[in-house]
Design a protein around this motif. Sequence first.
Motif, PDB file in Angstrom:
ATOM      1  N   LYS A  84      -1.165   8.922   2.990  1.00 45.68           N
ATOM      2  CA  LYS A  84      -2.219   8.372   2.134  1.00 45.68           C
ATOM      3  C   LYS A  84      -2.496   6.914   2.472  1.00 45.68           C
ATOM      4  O   LYS A  84      -3.643   6.479   2.564  1.00 45.68           O
ATOM      5  N   ALA A  85      -1.427   6.139   2.642  1.00 44.54           N
ATOM      6  CA  ALA A  85      -1.589   4.714   2.916  1.00 44.54           C
ATOM      7  C   ALA A  85      -2.298   4.478   4.241  1.00 44.54           C
ATOM      8  O   ALA A  85      -3.148   3.589   4.353  1.00 44.54           O
ATOM      9  N   ARG A 127       0.831  -1.208   0.000  1.00 41.12           N
ATOM     10  CA  ARG A 127       0.000   0.000   0.000  1.00 41.12           C
ATOM     11  C   ARG A 127       0.861   1.252   0.000  1.00 41.12           C
ATOM     12  O   ARG A 127       0.599   2.210  -0.747  1.00 41.12           O
ATOM     13  N   GLU A 179       2.534   1.702  -3.404  1.00 43.38           N
ATOM     14  CA  GLU A 179       1.629   2.190  -4.447  1.00 43.38           C
ATOM     15  C   GLU A 179       1.278   3.658  -4.248  1.00 43.38           C
ATOM     16  O   GLU A 179       1.164   4.410  -5.221  1.00 43.38           O
ATOM     17  N   ASP A 180       1.084   4.078  -2.985  1.00 40.41           N
ATOM     18  CA  ASP A 180       0.688   5.463  -2.723  1.00 40.41           C
ATOM     19  C   ASP A 180       1.875   6.412  -2.629  1.00 40.41           C
ATOM     20  O   ASP A 180       1.718   7.620  -2.833  1.00 40.41           O
ATOM     21  N   SER A 213       3.262   7.344  -0.026  1.00 39.55           N
ATOM     22  CA  SER A 213       3.037   8.257   1.091  1.00 39.55           C
ATOM     23  C   SER A 213       2.494   7.485   2.281  1.00 39.55           C
ATOM     24  O   SER A 213       1.518   6.739   2.153  1.00 39.55           O
TER      25      SER A 213
END
Length: 299
Positions: A20-21, A11, A14-15, A17
Amino acid sequence: METRRLTYFMRVAEDGSLTKASGVLRIAQPALSRQIRLLEEELGVTLFTRTARGMLLTEEGEYLRSAIAGPLRELDMALHNIRSMGATMAANFTLGLPPGLTDSLAMPVIQALRETFPNIRLCVVEGATGVLIDWLGRGVIDFAILEESSRNDRLTEERIATLPLVIVGPQSSPLPHHGDIPHSSALQLPLVLPSHHLGVRGAINDVAAKSHCALKISTETDSHRLIADLVAGGSGYTLMPECYLTQKLAEHALKTWSLSRPAPCIEIFLSTRENSKISGRQFSEVTKMISDVAKRQLN
């Protein structure tokens, strides 16, 4: 090793951050940061470079993401399958589409899935054919509509349509209204083309090679919507299957001309992984549904 930490790692990767995650995962940012540190300590490598702009994967982090993306998805699907055995079908799948076919296929496939399997959730992503083949091989996606054969023994594929290319130009074009356009004449038009070498561009390159003609390229972009806008605005012509430009054609912003026979074509395939561990009732029935909808829409 806890698979939960690997899920957290994916996660964040992919983000890019922690903030965000942590929002997506619904855990506190300090707790998520600690889980990532524990994973790094367990593996003995640094997975991320912490910067003011976010979390950047190191070389080791990139390798780990590539290696575990498929297995983690298959584990998730296996758990879904176990829970749904003997019950209403419930699972999450991801379908990859080339940009040119998203408008034609995404909504019909999603609607058919909702009607037939209301407890199955479908995620639709876009990518060029080469990217979709890579994602499929690594288990990032479950199904892919490809613009040509993958030529990959690890993938299973079914031919679902053959789409001829046509010349597409602006309404103001001086080209004749009737009659087929020779290949050599079409290739000498100022062309707005995809840059990716597979699919549509591959078919055009083959025609150019057989006709011993150099392409007269005005602009290259892998966005079929931008191609349609550029052509409608008078920036040149393109060679595409008609179904890639349905909306602009319906708006009468574009015109089409047939190419002389044999017209160049692209073959469309539905592809899945041969050795997928998630094969089962859900997977096979959803595969058939996607195939049926795609054939109906494209043929």
